[in-house]
Design a protein around this motif. Sequence first.
Motif, PDB file in Angstrom:
ATOM      1  N   LEU A 183      11.530  45.108  34.203  1.00  0.00           N
ATOM      2  CA  LEU A 183      10.187  45.115  34.803  1.00  0.00           C
ATOM      3  C   LEU A 183       9.898  46.454  35.480  1.00  0.00           C
ATOM      4  O   LEU A 183       8.784  46.988  35.360  1.00  0.00           O
ATOM      5  CB  LEU A 183      10.065  43.970  35.818  1.00  0.00           C
ATOM      6  N   PHE A 184      10.885  47.010  36.170  1.00  0.00           N
ATOM      7  CA  PHE A 184      10.688  48.301  36.829  1.00  0.00           C
ATOM      8  C   PHE A 184      10.451  49.413  35.804  1.00  0.00           C
ATOM      9  O   PHE A 184       9.559  50.251  35.978  1.00  0.00           O
ATOM     10  CB  PHE A 184      11.905  48.654  37.695  1.00  0.00           C
ATOM     11  N   LEU A 185      11.248  49.417  34.742  1.00  0.00           N
ATOM     12  CA  LEU A 185      11.094  50.459  33.707  1.00  0.00           C
ATOM     13  C   LEU A 185       9.734  50.366  33.023  1.00  0.00           C
ATOM     14  O   LEU A 185       9.133  51.393  32.674  1.00  0.00           O
ATOM     15  CB  LEU A 185      12.226  50.348  32.675  1.00  0.00           C
ATOM     16  N   ASP A 186       9.221  49.143  32.843  1.00  0.00           N
ATOM     17  CA  ASP A 186       7.885  48.957  32.259  1.00  0.00           C
ATOM     18  C   ASP A 186       6.787  49.499  33.156  1.00  0.00           C
ATOM     19  O   ASP A 186       5.685  49.797  32.684  1.00  0.00           O
ATOM     20  CB  ASP A 186       7.609  47.458  32.012  1.00  0.00           C
ATOM     21  N   SER A 187       7.079  49.592  34.465  1.00  0.00           N
ATOM     22  CA  SER A 187       6.034  49.944  35.442  1.00  0.00           C
ATOM     23  C   SER A 187       6.084  51.401  35.885  1.00  0.00           C
ATOM     24  O   SER A 187       5.248  51.822  36.690  1.00  0.00           O
ATOM     25  CB  SER A 187       6.177  49.050  36.682  1.00  0.00           C
TER      26      SER A 187
END
Length: 387
Positions: free
Chosen positions: A198-202
């Motif tokens: 989720l962090f990498l997507d954001s």
Amino acid sequence: MDGGAEGTQQPHLILAHKLFLLTHPDVQDIEKVQLKSDVLDSIKSDGMAPLYETLAASSVLELDQSLLDSMRASNEEELKKLDEKIADAEENLGESEVREAHLAKALYFIRISDKEKALEQLKLTEGKTVAVGQKMDLVFYTLQLAFFYMDFDLVSKSIDKAKKLFEEGGDWERKNRLKVYEGLYCMSTRNFKKAASLFLDSISTFTTYEIFPYETFIFYTVLTSIITLDRVSLKQKVVDAPEILTVLGKIPFLSEFLNSLYECQYKAFFSAFAGMAEQIKFDRYLNPHFRFYMREVRTVVYSQFLESYKSVTVDAMANAFGVSVDFIDQELSRFIAAGKLHCKIDKVAGVLETNRPDAKNALYQATIKQGDFLLNRIQKLSRVIDL
């Protein structure tokens, strides 16, 4: 906690971090004196009578009855004004103004840290809200309140509610913000793999400054990625990511921690590892998982080292990491016993022999195990039928 300027963290969440440090056993007493002063100043400036009462009851702060009475009187006066505005809006203005008046009261309860009344008022405001985007904003207020109190049950329910709202519509900016909130929830509940995803997507769309600064976001992204991504993915998504590279050097030890691991510079890694451990210990979201995270990182780095060898001396491994033979021997013994490392130690020869299970063998063992389970079930069923 009612919005904050663009690009700034919510004052309540800054206060929450100071409260965490104030009760941390490893923070020096002299630092706690300043922290206590900062906490009290924040409480006075926002009139947080409910929070002050709770902290005094738990002996985090000393009770000053006159201060508490003064803040309570101020709270009652302000709530009276807000109720008058709600009554005026209901009598003389439109639905939009009525909603805004109710929202102002909800935000005031959040500001003074009256959790139950804040949630009740947010629910009341939601009943007067039509637009999906505005309903989503109410969910974000609830999430900020939940993270202040570390109420993960409320966080989970709020995230589920937000996802249902997105089925009705909703803009991409709010969807991307929700990913960061969910990532923080996953990291705080030890689901590091999902948190990293989720962090990498954001990374390229980060606008969630109200819960933490961008540097903190990158700190969490790197930490969760290191223990969940393989080397190829780590290189593509983290080591070479321009968004990460722009701030990596601003965070103490993080650049050395990431790059020394990827470049197999194990002495430098252990040196940076000690500095990172201090930061993780004093982070309110990561602190409960401190020992687990430290263990997982060591599993990753030891596995990476052993990957290159069929056998290697314990002495050579100790030299590579810049530690004593006894330390490595004790460390590996624990990890091997826990099934974290696939190797065995020949104490007489002082050699480590790796015995990595190949994929085909693992599949064969899994098939045998499942076959045995199926046969047992069939035998039990046949006995029931015979009866």
